[in-house]
Design a protein around this motif. Structure first.
Motif: not given
Ligand SMILES: Nc1ncnc2c1ncn2[C@@H]1O[C@H](COP(=O)(O)OP(=O)(O)OP(=O)(O)O)[C@@H](O)[C@H]1O
Ligand SMILES: Nc1ncnc2c1ncn2[C@@H]1O[C@H](COP(=O)(O)OP(=O)(O)OP(=O)(O)O)[C@@H](O)[C@H]1O
Ligand SMILES: [Mg+2]
Ligand SMILES: [Mg+2]
Lengths: 315, 516, 301, 686
Positions: B282-285, B287-288, B291-292, B350, B352, B358, B409
């Motif tokens: 649910k947290k930026e970033p 949710n991308d 990024v994961r 993404a 960044y 974080t 996070d």
């Protein structure tokens, strides 16, 4: 004297009560409780958890829980472990002797080491012996005792292929094994305490040696031996005993670490485990017992004052 | 490919036929901690269930033995002599063997009956806890006769037998369920050993069960389980012969031990669970997906597991200790490459390019190694520009507040030792999963997770489960599997026929004997 | 020049004279300290050295203390890593240098906060006595009757591992001890002739506490502080050993020691350097405290 | 004959002969020669007094004889011949056999000289045990016998008492018993009565004299009290800065002091017959520090007769006649010149008349003042009794008057002083100052009144905050009462410093940089800061050396005349009180027993307690044989005072009525009140 002891006991209970409230409130103010800890990953419903909390009495207000606990504790019911359900009083009865034995052994060891060294240091004031003993004793204060424990254990197992036998046995059960098990942790604890005893003995003896009545004793023609052991040491004991009373707190604190290292089933290791497991009744009671032990030792210390110093005895 | 590893360095673990098993002797296990209580239905702790394995039996269990891998999950009879499954896959009939309870009051050695099984199952269903969900598909349980129990399911349910072999399914005597003795502090079962005495946090002593249903077993007279919190002390005790086994050691510790005790044997096996790096969706970033993926690619799993655990494997959504339920090793590695350059690119895509700041949550409740893993991962992330500040959280807070409430996070932690792919996948990844503590919600995945439960054919289900895992590693990437390490457990050289299994329970000690 | 100017000139001169006098006295005291308390002086130098190292840690540390050299895990001391590396390939020397910061921060914050709180509580308790004193003392007793490490463990474990939590728990431990000393001093000072003299000219309680109490109890407080410093550093190490002290990856000596204890046999240098650093620093604080006590004790001169 | 004392003829072989003894203390910074060539001798049965101001080396000389010095001290040269044995060279073991056995010691403070943790019996027996081998019973019998000998009441039960259970006088008796335990030939007594009340001091001195006549023990008596010397000694050794400056038999010394120092010393002490209107003779300056010893004659910086020769050359000890030596160039027989001590010009020596006293205006009126300190016990601090420290005191002080307040230790003198200043609250009674009642005055008024009553404390050092400058110390009352700040404060402080005879440069120094007398001046300056009307001097000069005491007394008198101050002068030194006071109130156990003007009180005291008190004062004049009234018994505890007349338990004239009826304070004559059943109102018209 009896009245004095009673008065101290009443004071002690008062102090213990404040302490209990203090612990109780802090413990419940921080996040995490047994029920969530046990059931967090179980998919249990909120109702189920609430029901369990209610069963454990954790649903009431902190004040309500405190009142409950104190009312029961006064009647000798310390509750049950929130995890195993065992009676807390039983757990404590099982574990207390270990810690007490450890504490007593350390105190005795520390006295046996500390007082003679302290006296020698005072008598040889400002000689190299004194300086050496001083550095030595201060070093004792500077080494963390968990550290000492680990080093001892490693060195012994490597050098002698020996470590104290595991599986705690009480002194009554098997004195030889028991002493083997206790001696190392007792030494680790005693080192720090003896270091303070050395320092206190040294300065107390020095102070007494400067006092006028010592001159009187010398003027009688007494030998140095009498001057030092009969008069100087005896008069220094009050401060040494006070010190022991105050240091018992550190000593008992040290049991936590050393009981873990040496696998002794005492109160110290119990408390550590129970805090992490949020087993409130055990923590509560164990801290209470530690507090009571501390107060008791200090009461004994005060009673001993009277024995050592007649000026206090008659008051 | 083998998802598991069951090697012995040193020699002579198995009975090579030159000597017959000898009876007698005491087997001493040192453990860093103790069960908080013995009740296996109220406790998920490994310590409780390991000990339960000595005392209790399940209806069915997993096979162990010289020719069975540590991670093979073959369901074999236990208290149930045999069982039958109806054609529609909805009715399971278990026939109990002639077995007797331990000769302790109030049960006093009577025979095991269907009533015991039913009472136990009802208890499991009614007690709050993970185990209830294991029986959630069960519609009814009835005793056909004193020796026969019939389970009827709501619908065909593939994991059912595996769930019945799960460590929560220890069968208790009716008297225990009824509260005639305290299940938290006492245990009366049918297993190879009888609990003689349990001193909380000190030691548990078990004696041989003379009426164990396997003729002639167990060989050991006594099993002692001792709590020695300090690792150094455990090693010293092992070194000086005061312990037979002490749990797994780090490579350095093992090296030192072998220096002084060269004839020690080492049992190596895949750990029953894995470290996972999980992200708050649910947290930026996080949710991308990019990024994961970048995060997953940034972690040098192989070097990490080697440096910190002395060896292991890249893990997958289903832990490799579950054997071939998990994706094959090559595939796990292929799908989760270490590629910081690519990771940086992904981050840039993404949005960044300079990374971000974080936090990385970890608890020290599992021991220091996991904290080191967190530090390792933080360093890896730093390499691709993500500045993750490590936040060490106390275990109780971690486990009862932060993780379940998705209050973080990123986090790194161990998952519970699941014994079923369904548990690994569905409880964690399903929108309504009991352990979906990551804010995962993927309708397509949910559908797949529901479907795999209905596939009764094992091979077919395996294939489907593999597909789910592939989907997860490509389209979800959360929680990110890191690695499963090899546990290296030293054992005294005279121990014979010790065949541990990845599932919980010291039950395998029934086969162990001492050659001294 | 006007009279006022003259006066202020004069005043400045006088002030300077008085400042010079106290500066001179301070200088003399320092000289006497160096001369009479050699061990204490050496300890002080060592402490100052550690403080300087802590202040300029980033400049003198050869490596980033949390950077992992993945080519060198548990490397023995060598020309690149003078004190070797730890189990994540981090440079021990750099960690040691940076670790001094944490030890000193924990030590200083704990001691300073405890002194402030302890002094306030102790002075109120000691000066006013009676029921106020009685209540304060019972609360202090209650805290003190919980063995120190157990209290620290309790609080740190509940709050979770973090430097500020370590400091909080150590402060809770130290405050009653300072308060007790200060109370004793305050009671002594309250009974002293100069306070009676001050009261006889009509000075208020506030003035007495501030002008007479505080300056006259500085000596025992400083001595106590230097000794508490040592205890605090050891306590931090013990908490780290139990896993509730300084959180990684920040290096603290206690944490390094506790991490290293697993490698006692295989990589003894990991244990050696932080162990030595910790013990010597604590030793220095203790010796300095002792020396200060001797120095300030008129009977000892 | 004096009290049966044996006076030995000259030329008897001496028991102990000290020759050119030199004692050095090694300190970190320097080697201090605390005793620098002291010689004297003592024969059997003789009493030799060693006198001198504080720090002159009296105690060190005494301790050197038995080598009981602190570890850093050593007798470096000279001889200490005891029966031809040189104690200086004896082995440690051998000198131990002498200690306690042949030569015994008694020290000043009997509380700190007895080991608090052993019974007095143990401590007496210990001495005997060290030197003699007896059976257990014999030890005990000996101890009992000794306790009887020193007049300790009820020795059978007291033998098991601990030191703290005894009063000061009793403890000193125990010390004497210990000293006598092995029948030593010589007793060295270092200030044996200084810590005691005059009445008890008289008892102890009498005891020593009796024992001496009984056993023929020789006594070396170390003291600074010239009264005690005159009464006890046969021979006197005067020391100054570690050296003997004069030696003589007692009568010659007091009648014709040879050394200017001796002369000055004798003149600076107020005696009973000292004229109250005359200024006391003072010696300028202070005893020199051992670190900074003057060249030539050590006394020269303070000597009014000093010449250049004195500055540069150290005089030898001139033998004037047998047993009479003086270390002064004036005594050089070769140049023997007559010298006379310069006396102060008469117009300066005599104080002006005190005009402030003329109109007899009452400044302070104390009426039935009471202070009962509660004795608490138990958890709830239950009050189980009261120390009736002040139990109904009524006194008046007139404007410009000095009222002396005397009485034994613990009788409540200080408490009266503190009550009047408002440092503590009274239990009952009222204090009216300048017609305003202190108790009922509201806060502001009270603060204003307080400003006008100031305190001068006994110990000048401890009453000055060691961490404040003199400016801040003296400025404190100015700040507190918003009188002056900043520059003005400095000016005022400078002014005050000059008033008390210090320089304004001193204001930036700290207390430790001053000598005792200077510190007391600072204390007085602080008390004067608010321009008070009444000073309460609680033992304000007791801690000072006689020479400094004289300076301060003169200063106080000057201030009285110049500023019209009134004093409540509390002291246990009756000579001082008599000298400075216009009227004197005698206190016993919290009550005033007699008030009258100072001359009358000393000439014709009425109350039996006042009589005893005054007779007990040692007179520094060997020609006078005082008639002592030795009070028996101990001072009763103020928490449980006797019924009726509180003095009846010790009163030699007690009657039946005294036991149950409390006597009223009656006016016997104008300005002479007394509370005693012996005197009815009618008696007083004489
Ligand atoms: N242990 C010591 N070390 C250094 N100096 C000392 C020591 N003992 C005494 N002195 C010094 O020796 C000098 C003589 O001291 P002593 O005690 O003999 O004086 P006193 O004449 O007895 O004085 P008082 O009347 O105050 O007792 C003093 O200056 C004192 O400071
Ligand atoms: N604060 C107090 N609490 C209890 N008792 C006190 C207190 N102050 C004084 N006393 C007692 O009151 C009595 C009178 O004391 P005070 O100090 O007034 O005597 P003093 O005549 O000044 O004696 P000294 O000559 O020894 O100074 C003593 O018995 C003393 O113990
Ligand atoms: Mg003296
Ligand atoms: Mg007094």
């Amino acid at each position: 004297m009896v009245e004095y002891i009673i008065r101290r006991l009443i004071f002690g209970i008062f102090v213990l009560f404040i302490m209990t409230a203090f612990i109780f409130i802090i413990m419940r103010a921080v996040p995490g409780d047994v029920v969530t800890l046990q059931l967090a990953n179980s998919g249990a419903t909120a109702e189920q958890m609430d029901a369990m909390k209610a069963e454990m009495g954790l649903d009431k207000s902190i004040l309500g829980q405190l009142t409950d606990w104190v009312t029961k504790a006064v009647q000798g019911d310390l509750g049950n472990s929130l995890w195993s359900g065992q009676e807390v009083s039983q757990i404590i009865v099982d574990r207390l002797p270990v810690t007490i034995q450890l504490a007593i052994m350390s105190i005795i060891l520390a006295i046996l080491i500390g007082i003679p060294i302290g006296v020698i240091s005072a008598v040889k004031q400002n000689t190299w012996i004194d300086h050496f003993l001083k550095i030595f004793s201060v070093s004792g204060l500077s080494i963390p005792n968990f550290w000492l424990g680990l080093v001892l254990l490693t060195v012994l197992s490597l050098a002698l292929n020996w470590i104290p036998p595991l599986g705690f046995q009480s002194f009554a059960e098997n004195p030889m094994v028991n002493l083997q098990q206790m001696i190392l942790p007792a030494i680790c604890l005693a080192i720090t305490l003896s270091a303070s005893i050395v320092r206190m003995t040294r300065s107390a003896v020095l102070e007494v040696l400067h006092s006028e009545f010592i001159r009187t004793v010398r003027a009688k023609g007494a030998r140095e031996r009498i001057v030092i052991f009969k008069h100087a040491l005896r008069n220094s004991l009050v401060s040494v005993i006070t010190l022991i009373g105050l240091q018992v707190g550190y000593l008992l604190g040290g049991t936590v670490v050393l009981e873990s290292i040496f696998a002794l089933p005492g109160l110290g290791s119990l408390i550590f485990e129970s805090v992490l497991a949020r087993d409130y009744p055990i923590v509560q009671s164990a801290v209470l017992v530690f507090g009571a032990m501390f107060l008791l030792v200090n009461l004994i210390v005060d009673v001993m004052y009277g024995w050592v110093d007649p000026r206090i005895r008659t008051k | 490919s083998s998802g598991s590893k069951n090697n012995e360095t040193g020699q002579k673990n198995t009975n090579d036929g030159s000597s017959e098993p000898k009876s007698g002797g005491t087997y001493t296990i040192l453990s860093p901690a103790d069960p908080d209580m013995l009740d296996p239905h109220r406790q998920s702790s490994i310590y409780t269930h390991q000990l339960a394995g000595l005392v209790y039996n399940k209806l069915v269990s997993y096979e162990t033995g010289p020719n069975v891998e540590y991670t093979d999950y073959n369901v074999v009879p236990d208290l149930a002599e045999r069982w039958e499954v109806s054609d529609d896959g909805k009715v399971y009939t278990f026939y109990l063997r002639e077995a007797y309870w331990h000769d302790k009051a109030p049960v006093n050695g009577r025979q095991v009956t269907a009533d015991d099984v039913i009472a136990t199952m009802e208890r499991i269903i009614n007690l709050p806890g993970h185990q209830a969900s294991l029986l959630s598909e069960v519609e009814s349980i009835v005793a056909k006769d004193p020796q026969t129990v019939v389970f009827t399911l709501k619908q065909p349910f593939a994991p059912f037998l595996n769930f019945m072999a799960n460590h929560f399914m220890w069968i208790l005597p009716k008297e225990g369920v009824e509260g005639q003795f305290d299940l938290a502090t006492d245990a009366i079962g049918t297993g190879p050993f009888v609990l003689e005495k349990w001193e909380d946090n000190v030691q548990a002593t078990f004696k041989k069960n003379p009426k164990f249903y396997e003729e002639g077993k167990p060989y050991l007279d006594e099993v002692i389980f001792k709590v020695v919190p300090d690792q150094g002390s455990r090693i010293a005790a092992f070194r000086t012969g005061q312990a037979d086994t002490i749990g797994s050691l780090s490579p350095e510790e093992l090296d030192q031990l072998i220096k002084t005790n060269p004839d020690v044997t080492v049992f190596e096996a895949l750990f029953a669970t894995q470290e996972q790096l999980y992200l708050n969706m649910k947290k930026e970033p996080f949710n991308d997906l990019k990024v994961r993926k970048a995060i997953s690619m940034a972690v040098d799993r192989q070097s990490m597991v080697k440096a910190i655990y002395g060896g292991g494997e890249t893990s997958g959504p289903v832990n490799p200790s579950l054997g071939d339920w998990s994706l094959p090793l090559e595939e796990r590695e292929k799908l989760q490459p270490y590629n910081p350059e690519e990771a940086k690119k992904l981050l840039e895509e993404a949005g960044y390019p300079d990374g971000f700041d974080t936090t990385l949550m970890v608890t020290n409740g599992y021991g220091e190694q996991l904290v080191r893993v967190a530090q390792w991962i933080a360093e890896d992330l730093r390499n691709i520009g993500i500045n993750a500040e490590i936040e060490v959280v106390e275990y109780a807070t971690y486990f009862s507040e932060r993780w379940p409430n998705v209050d973080y996070d990123m986090g790194v932690g161990y998952q519970t030792y699941f014994q079923e792919p369904d548990e690994w996948l569905r409880t964690q990844l399903h929108t309504n999963g009991a352990r979906n503590w990551y804010n995962i919600s993927d309708p397509e995945l949910d559908k797949m997770l529901d479907e795999q439960r209905l596939i009764l054919d094992v091979d077919q289900r395996k294939e489907y489960v593999h597909n789910i895992q592939r989907y997860v590693l490509e389209n979800l990437v959360n929680p990110i599997p890191i690695s499963t390490y090899y546990t290296k457990t030293p054992r005294q050289p005279y121990i014979r026929d010790s065949y541990p299994h990845a599932s919980y329970g010291y039950g395998y000690l029934k086969d162990v004997w001492l050659d001294k | 020049m006007s009279q006022v100017q003259l006066d202020s000139e004069l005043l400045k001169g006088k002030l300077k004279a008085s400042r010079n006098l106290s500066v001179k006295k301070f200088k003399e005291d320092c000289k006497r300290f160096i001369f009479t308390q050699k061990i204490g002086f050496i300890s002080l130098l060592f402490i100052l050295l550690v403080i300087i190292i802590a202040l300029i840690a980033p400049i003198i540390a050869p490596f980033d203390p949390i950077a992992q050299d993945r080519a060198a895990f548990l490397a023995a001391p060598n020309s690149e890593h003078v004190m070797g590396t730890d189990d994540l390939g981090r440079d021990v020397l750099s960690r040691l240098v940076h670790g001094s910061r944490i030890s000193l921060i924990v030590g200083f914050s704990t001691v300073i906060i405890s002194i402030i709180l302890g002094t306030l509580i102790g002075m109120v308790s000691g000066y006013f006595g009676g029921i106020v004193d009685m209540i304060i003392q019972r609360i202090m007793d209650a805290i003190m009757s919980i063995p120190a490490l157990i209290l620290a463990l309790f609080i740190a474990a509940l709050l979770g591992p973090a430097i500020q939590n370590v400091i909080i728990s150590l402060v809770i431990i130290e405050v009653p001890r300072f308060a007790r000393i200060v109370r004793g001093e305050m009671m002594r000072i309250r009974e002293s002739n100069y306070v009676e003299a001050s009261r006889s000219v009509g000075a208020s309680s506030f003035r007495i506490i501030l002008k007479h109490g505080l300056p006259n109890m500085m000596a025992p407080i400083i001595v106590m502080a230097s000794l508490a410093f040592g205890q605090t550093i050891i306590a931090e190490a013990s908490l780290s050993f139990l896993g509730i002290g300084t959180p990684p990856p920040n290096p603290s000596w206690g944490l390094m020691l506790s991490d290293a204890s697993r490698y006692m046999e295989s990589a003894p240098w990991l244990v050696l350097f932080p162990g030595l650093a910790l013990s010597i620093l604590v030793l220095a604080f203790n010796l300095f405290g002792d020396a200060l006590r001797d120095f300030l004790d008129p009977k000892m001169s | 004959m004096k009290g049966g004392r044996i006076r030995l003829v000259n030329k008897t072989p001496s028991l102990l002969q000290v020759e050119e003894m030199k004692t050095v203390f090694k300190t970190r910074t320097a080697n201090l020669e605390a005793v620098d060539g002291v010689s004297f001798s003592i024969s059997k049965g003789e009493t030799v007094a060693i006198v001198g101001e504080s720090g002159s080396g009296k105690s060190v000389s005494a301790l050197s004889i038995l080598r009981l010095l602190d570890r850093n001290g050593e007798v470096t040269s000279g001889k200490i011949l005891y029966n031809d044995l040189n104690l200086k060279d004896l082995s440690n073991d051998d000198i131990r056999k002498i200690r306690g056995n042949e030569i015994a010691m008694i020290f000043q403070d009997p509380m700190t000289c007895l080991d608090p943790v052993y019974t007095i019996g143990d401590q007496i027996i210990e001495t005997i045990k060290i030197h003699e081998d007896l059976s257990k019973k014999e030890y005990k019998d000996r101890a009992l016998e000794l306790l009887k000998l020193v007049g300790l009441p009820d020795p059978e039960s007291r033998i098991n008492a601990y030191p703290h259970q005894l009063s000061g006088g009793q403890r000193q008796r125990v010390m004497i018993a210990i000293a006598l335990a092995c029948r030593p030939n010589l007793i060295i007594a270092d200030e044996p009565t200084t810590a005691l009340d005059v009445t008890v001091q008289a008892q102890i001195m009498q005891l020593l004299k009796d024992l001496q006549s009984q056993f023929g023990t020789a006594i070396i008596l170390v003291t600074h009290d010239l009264g005690v010397v005159a009464e006890m000694a046969d021979k006197v050794v005067v020391v100054y800065a570690g050296q003997v400056v004069e030696q003589s038999n007692v009568k010659d010394l007091f009648n014709h002091p040879e050394h200017p120092y001796t002369q000055a010393l004798l003149q600076s002490i107020p005696k009973i017959d000292t004229d109250r209107n005359r200024r006391l003779q003072t010696i300028k300056g202070n005893v020199p520090s051992l670190r900074d010893i003057p060249s030539g004659c050590r006394f020269h910086p303070r000597c009014p007769l000093a010449t250049d020769k004195c500055k540069n050359e150290e005089p030898p000890l001139f033998e004037l006649k047998e047993n009479r030596v003086s270390k002064c160039w004036k005594a050089d027989p070769t140049t023997a010149e007559k010298w006379e001590f310069p006396t102060i010009e008469d117009n300066e020596a005599i104080f002006e008349e005190n005009e402030h006293l003329n109109n007899k205006q009452i400044l302070l009126q104390v009426n039935n003042l009471k202070k009962h300190f509660p004795i608490t016990k138990g958890i709830l601090s239950r009050t189980v009794g009261h120390v009736k420290a002040v139990d109904g005191v009524s006194i008046d002080i007139y404007k410009g008057e000095v009222l002396g307040l005397v009485g034994e230790s613990g009788c409540g003198k200080s408490t009266v002083g503190r009550l009047i200043t408002g440092l503590i609250d009274s239990t009952d009674g009222e204090v009216t100052f300048d017609q305003k009642q202190l108790a009922t005055a509201h806060r502001k008024e009270r603060k204003g009144l307080r400003k006008r009553i100031q305190f001068v404390f006994q110990d000048p050092y401890s009453s000055l905050n060691p961490r404040m400058t003199i400016l801040d110390i003296i400025g404190e009352p100015l700040e507190v009462h918003n009188i002056a700040k900043g520059n003005k404060k400095r000016e005022r402080v400078a002014e005050l410093l000059e008033i008390v005879g210090l320089s304004r440069e001193d204001m930036h120094k700290f207390p430790h940089q001053f000598s005792g007398g200077q510190r007391q001046r600072i204390g007085i300056a602080r008390a004067l800061a608010t321009e008070p009307d009444l000073l309460i001097c609680d033992e304000a000069v007791s801690a000072l050396d006689v020479s400094v005491q004289a300076q301060i007394l003169n200063l106080l008198k000057d201030l009285q005349l110049k500023l019209g101050l009134s004093y409540l002068f509390i002291s246990h030194d009756l000579n001082v009180v008599k000298y400075i006071s216009d009227r004197i109130a005698v206190m016993y156990l919290g009550e005033i027993v007699e008030v009258t003007d100072s001359v009358t009180l000393f000439k014709k005291p009425l109350h039996p307690y006042a009589k005893a008190l005054i007779s007990a004062v040692p007179v520094p004049n060997p020609n006078i044989e005082p008639e002592r009234i030795i009070l028996s018994g101990e001072v009763p505890s103020p928490s449980n005072p006797p019924t009726g007349c509180k003095f009846h338990t010790r009163c030699p004239a007690a009657m039946e009525i005294c036991k149950h009826t409390k006597p009223e304070l009656k006016s016997i004559a104008k300005g002479h009140t007394v509370s005693c059943h012996l005197y009815g109102e009618e008696l007083g018209n004489g």
